[in-house]
Design an enzyme around this catalytic site. Structure first.
Site, PDB file in Angstrom:
ATOM      1  N   ARG A 122       0.863  -1.193   0.000  1.00  0.00           N
ATOM      2  CA  ARG A 122       0.000   0.000   0.000  1.00  0.00           C
ATOM      3  C   ARG A 122       0.898   1.241   0.000  1.00  0.00           C
ATOM      4  O   ARG A 122       0.792   2.102   0.863  1.00  0.00           O
ATOM      5  CB  ARG A 122      -0.888   0.020   1.224  1.00  0.00           C
ATOM      6  CG  ARG A 122      -2.004  -1.022   1.391  1.00  0.00           C
ATOM      7  CD  ARG A 122      -2.606  -1.636   0.241  1.00  0.00           C
ATOM      8  NE  ARG A 122      -4.013  -1.409  -0.053  1.00  0.00           N
ATOM      9  CZ  ARG A 122      -5.058  -1.733   0.685  1.00  0.00           C
ATOM     10  NH1 ARG A 122      -4.907  -2.255   1.858  1.00  0.00           N
ATOM     11  NH2 ARG A 122      -6.285  -1.529   0.268  1.00  0.00           N
ATOM     12  N   GLN A 127       0.258   2.649  -5.915  1.00  0.00           N
ATOM     13  CA  GLN A 127      -1.157   3.020  -5.832  1.00  0.00           C
ATOM     14  C   GLN A 127      -1.956   2.612  -7.075  1.00  0.00           C
ATOM     15  O   GLN A 127      -3.089   2.147  -6.958  1.00  0.00           O
ATOM     16  CB  GLN A 127      -1.284   4.522  -5.620  1.00  0.00           C
ATOM     17  CG  GLN A 127      -1.847   4.833  -4.259  1.00  0.00           C
ATOM     18  CD  GLN A 127      -1.759   6.301  -3.917  1.00  0.00           C
ATOM     19  OE1 GLN A 127      -1.498   7.143  -4.755  1.00  0.00           O
ATOM     20  NE2 GLN A 127      -1.989   6.600  -2.655  1.00  0.00           N
ATOM     21  N   ASP A 130      -3.146  -1.008  -6.889  1.00  0.00           N
ATOM     22  CA  ASP A 130      -3.781  -1.441  -5.652  1.00  0.00           C
ATOM     23  C   ASP A 130      -5.194  -1.970  -5.902  1.00  0.00           C
ATOM     24  O   ASP A 130      -6.193  -1.263  -5.751  1.00  0.00           O
ATOM     25  CB  ASP A 130      -3.790  -0.257  -4.675  1.00  0.00           C
ATOM     26  CG  ASP A 130      -4.307  -0.625  -3.316  1.00  0.00           C
ATOM     27  OD1 ASP A 130      -4.778  -1.763  -3.134  1.00  0.00           O
ATOM     28  OD2 ASP A 130      -4.257   0.243  -2.420  1.00  0.00           O
ATOM     29  N   SER A 133      -7.829  -1.974  -2.994  1.00  0.00           N
ATOM     30  CA  SER A 133      -8.538  -0.701  -2.824  1.00  0.00           C
ATOM     31  C   SER A 133      -9.626  -0.532  -3.877  1.00  0.00           C
ATOM     32  O   SER A 133     -10.739  -0.118  -3.564  1.00  0.00           O
ATOM     33  CB  SER A 133      -7.572   0.482  -2.911  1.00  0.00           C
ATOM     34  OG  SER A 133      -6.809   0.561  -1.737  1.00  0.00           O
ATOM     35  N   TYR A 229      -2.171  -0.988   8.531  1.00  0.00           N
ATOM     36  CA  TYR A 229      -3.226  -1.975   8.739  1.00  0.00           C
ATOM     37  C   TYR A 229      -3.538  -2.110  10.222  1.00  0.00           C
ATOM     38  O   TYR A 229      -2.677  -1.909  11.080  1.00  0.00           O
ATOM     39  CB  TYR A 229      -2.797  -3.343   8.212  1.00  0.00           C
ATOM     40  CG  TYR A 229      -2.910  -3.486   6.723  1.00  0.00           C
ATOM     41  CD1 TYR A 229      -4.147  -3.512   6.106  1.00  0.00           C
ATOM     42  CD2 TYR A 229      -1.771  -3.605   5.938  1.00  0.00           C
ATOM     43  CE1 TYR A 229      -4.251  -3.658   4.733  1.00  0.00           C
ATOM     44  CE2 TYR A 229      -1.872  -3.755   4.560  1.00  0.00           C
ATOM     45  CZ  TYR A 229      -3.125  -3.783   3.971  1.00  0.00           C
ATOM     46  OH  TYR A 229      -3.230  -3.922   2.624  1.00  0.00           O
TER      47      TYR A 229
HETATM   48  P1  NAD Z   1      -8.870  -3.629   5.682  1.00  0.00           P
HETATM   49  O1  NAD Z   1      -9.773  -4.089   4.594  1.00  0.00           O
HETATM   50  O2  NAD Z   1      -7.718  -4.482   6.091  1.00  0.00           O
HETATM   51  O3  NAD Z   1      -9.766  -3.354   6.992  1.00  0.00           O
HETATM   52  C1  NAD Z   1     -10.867  -2.469   6.930  1.00  0.00           C
HETATM   53  C2  NAD Z   1     -10.893  -1.592   8.157  1.00  0.00           C
HETATM   54  O4  NAD Z   1     -11.238  -2.354   9.311  1.00  0.00           O
HETATM   55  C3  NAD Z   1      -9.571  -0.908   8.484  1.00  0.00           C
HETATM   56  O5  NAD Z   1      -9.756   0.488   8.476  1.00  0.00           O
HETATM   57  C4  NAD Z   1      -9.222  -1.417   9.872  1.00  0.00           C
HETATM   58  O6  NAD Z   1      -8.575  -0.456  10.678  1.00  0.00           O
HETATM   59  C5  NAD Z   1     -10.590  -1.772  10.422  1.00  0.00           C
HETATM   60  N1  NAD Z   1     -10.596  -2.666  11.576  1.00  0.00           N
HETATM   61  C6  NAD Z   1      -9.830  -3.768  11.800  1.00  0.00           C
HETATM   62  N2  NAD Z   1     -10.126  -4.315  13.005  1.00  0.00           N
HETATM   63  C7  NAD Z   1     -11.103  -3.563  13.529  1.00  0.00           C
HETATM   64  C8  NAD Z   1     -11.852  -3.632  14.749  1.00  0.00           C
HETATM   65  N3  NAD Z   1     -11.614  -4.568  15.662  1.00  0.00           N
HETATM   66  N4  NAD Z   1     -12.788  -2.685  14.957  1.00  0.00           N
HETATM   67  C9  NAD Z   1     -13.020  -1.712  14.044  1.00  0.00           C
HETATM   68  N5  NAD Z   1     -12.371  -1.601  12.893  1.00  0.00           N
HETATM   69  C10 NAD Z   1     -11.422  -2.515  12.632  1.00  0.00           C
HETATM   70  O7  NAD Z   1      -8.315  -2.167   5.413  1.00  0.00           O
HETATM   71  P2  NAD Z   1      -8.094  -1.388   4.048  1.00  0.00           P
HETATM   72  O8  NAD Z   1      -9.353  -0.738   3.656  1.00  0.00           O
HETATM   73  O9  NAD Z   1      -7.461  -2.305   3.096  1.00  0.00           O
HETATM   74  O10 NAD Z   1      -7.081  -0.247   4.514  1.00  0.00           O
HETATM   75  C11 NAD Z   1      -6.062  -0.509   5.449  1.00  0.00           C
HETATM   76  C12 NAD Z   1      -5.149   0.673   5.617  1.00  0.00           C
HETATM   77  O11 NAD Z   1      -4.386   0.869   4.451  1.00  0.00           O
HETATM   78  C13 NAD Z   1      -5.818   1.982   5.884  1.00  0.00           C
HETATM   79  O12 NAD Z   1      -4.994   2.691   6.771  1.00  0.00           O
HETATM   80  C14 NAD Z   1      -5.841   2.663   4.560  1.00  0.00           C
HETATM   81  O13 NAD Z   1      -5.935   4.067   4.663  1.00  0.00           O
HETATM   82  C15 NAD Z   1      -4.499   2.234   4.058  1.00  0.00           C
HETATM   83  N6  NAD Z   1      -4.392   2.307   2.610  1.00  0.00           N
HETATM   84  C16 NAD Z   1      -3.299   2.966   2.077  1.00  0.00           C
HETATM   85  C17 NAD Z   1      -3.143   3.057   0.709  1.00  0.00           C
HETATM   86  C18 NAD Z   1      -1.979   3.748   0.109  1.00  0.00           C
HETATM   87  O14 NAD Z   1      -1.317   4.496   0.778  1.00  0.00           O
HETATM   88  N7  NAD Z   1      -1.683   3.499  -1.149  1.00  0.00           N
HETATM   89  C19 NAD Z   1      -4.078   2.450  -0.118  1.00  0.00           C
HETATM   90  C20 NAD Z   1      -5.159   1.775   0.450  1.00  0.00           C
HETATM   91  C21 NAD Z   1      -5.290   1.704   1.821  1.00  0.00           C
END
Ligand code: NAD
Length: 381
Positions: A122, A127, A130, A133, A229
């Protein structure tokens, strides 16, 4: 070099890994694109569209598989299909290396090189590749539409001659990519939205979409890893979260759950008790079904009714929006393929900071520690 695109065969899977727009790009890089007849039909692309983009159409699936240097897929192909690939071929798709590492055994024994789209880092550089996403964006959007269609009331506040209709209340659990898109979609439909996540950083994003962020005191516990994460929480911290959720579930018309912890079972956030406390006719859409679900009463892949609450746990919402989901996925895949190809030939640089981490097995050697451990365990039985 030949890149092959199969027609996806999983039930409910209407996506295709490469759309004609991407084929055109790859053909311009001196690559031959082989596409199984009908591969894009459900995603809005006919065989004629592919031919026009420069692809060769195959009706013989076995011939397509045995000629591929790189096979691109959405879901992991069946074992007998993997066995038809030639030694040293590359396979790329959602291979589920963290939740089903043992299923990669045929890929290892066939001496293939496999890249899992789930493992694309990520990072800013990656990006455009990804796919998690992209697909989470589609799933978050569609989850709200499913809920809106199912709940016995309207989302927006309406002021009519017959009086005021209050807005629906939506609670979104997990404010990652899918959750934020669900919040944005529910807000666009006029609902009052609350969001919850264990990562504090999510608070600002939730609020910027016009929703309220629910905070729980986790006593300064570390809730996220260096990659952004979520981490698995202690049982005490989970209990605090569940209590807060149960309290807010009472007033919600819709709950969308999206919480995941990579490589672990999805955290249980909505208990049976919380469902009991919800209003009759309210709806839960659980997007974490593939890793067990966030809702105790849900059944992955099914819709169940419990205490007057409808709980939907769809397993492949991106597959139900195939045109746009395929377009996004195809662009992600093409951006990644461009890292593997130099002058029309395969050129895998494992020291590349996107290629290396995305590789699960290289020429039959499992590189990812979780996959290697799972396979070792399989062999010892
Ligand atoms: P994911 O699908 O792994 O999880 C979804 C959400 O569930 C996350 O926000 C996580 O914090 C939350 N979660 C996990 N356990 C939990 C709990 N017990 N209670 C409540 N919420 C809980 O996550 P994702 O959507 O793939 O994104 C993960 C991270 O990666 C985020 O910080 C996102 O901003 C980041 N991200 C960065 C980039 C980038 O920089 N290129 C791209 C995509 C995502």
């Amino acid at each position: 070099m030949k890149i092959a695109v199969l027609r996806e065969t999983q039930v409910g899977e209407a996506r295709v890994a490469l759309v004609p727009e991407s084929i055109r790009k790859l053909v311009a890089l001196k690559i031959r694109a082989l596409v199984e007849s009908g591969a894009g039909t459900n995603a809005g692309a006919t065989d004629a569209d592919y031919v026009e983009a420069g692809a060769e159409i195959y009706t013989d699936r076995a011939a397509l598989l045995s000629s591929a240097d790189i096979l691109v897929a959405v879901a992991r192909p069946q074992v007998d299909e993997i066995r038809q690939l030639k030694k040293g071929a590359v396979i790329l798709g959602f291979l589920r290396p963290l939740d089903e590492p043992g299923a990669l055994e045929p890929i290892v024994s066939q001496h293939l090189t496999a890249f899992a789209m789930e493992l694309i880092p990520r990072t800013t550089r990656a990006q455009a590749m990804d796919a998690l996403s992209s697909m989470a964006t589609v799933a978050g959007y569609k989850a709200v539409l499913l809920a809106a269609d199912s709940v016995p009331r309207m989302f927006p506040m309406l002021m009519t001659a017959a009086g005021t209709v209050p807005p629906a209340r939506v609670l979104v659990l997990g404010a990652g990519v899918a959750g934020l898109q669900a919040i944005a979609t529910a807000r666009r439909l006029g609902a009052v939205v609350e969001g919850y996540d264990v990562r504090r950083a999510a608070g600002e994003q939730v609020r910027s979409l016009g929703a309220t962020f629910l905070e729980v005191d986790l006593g300064g516990l570390k809730t996220e890893d260096a990659g952004g994460y979520a981490l698995e929480l202690t049982e005490e911290a989970m209990a605090r979260g569940r209590d807060l959720i149960a309290a807010h579930a009472r007033t919600a018309d819709v709950i969308i759950t999206t919480a995941q912890v990579p490589g672990r079972r999805a955290p249980l956030l909505v208990t049976e008790e919380a469902v009991k406390g919800m209003k009759h006719g309210s709806v839960i859409v659980d997007l974490a079904g593939a890793t067990g679900g966030n809702c105790a009463a849900g059944v992955p892949g099914q819709t169940v009714e419990r205490d007057g609450v409808r709980i939907m746990t769809p397993l492949n919402l991106p597959g139900s929006v195939p045109v746009d989901a395929s377009k996004l996925y195809s662009r992600n895949v093409t951006a990644f393929l461009q890292l593997l190809i130099k002058d029309g030939e395969l050129n895998i640089d494992m020291t590349d900071d996107v290629v290396g981490p995305t590789c699960v097995t290289h020429e039959g050697q499992p590189l990812h520690p979780r996959v290697a451990a799972a396979l070792e365990e399989l062999m010892s039985h």
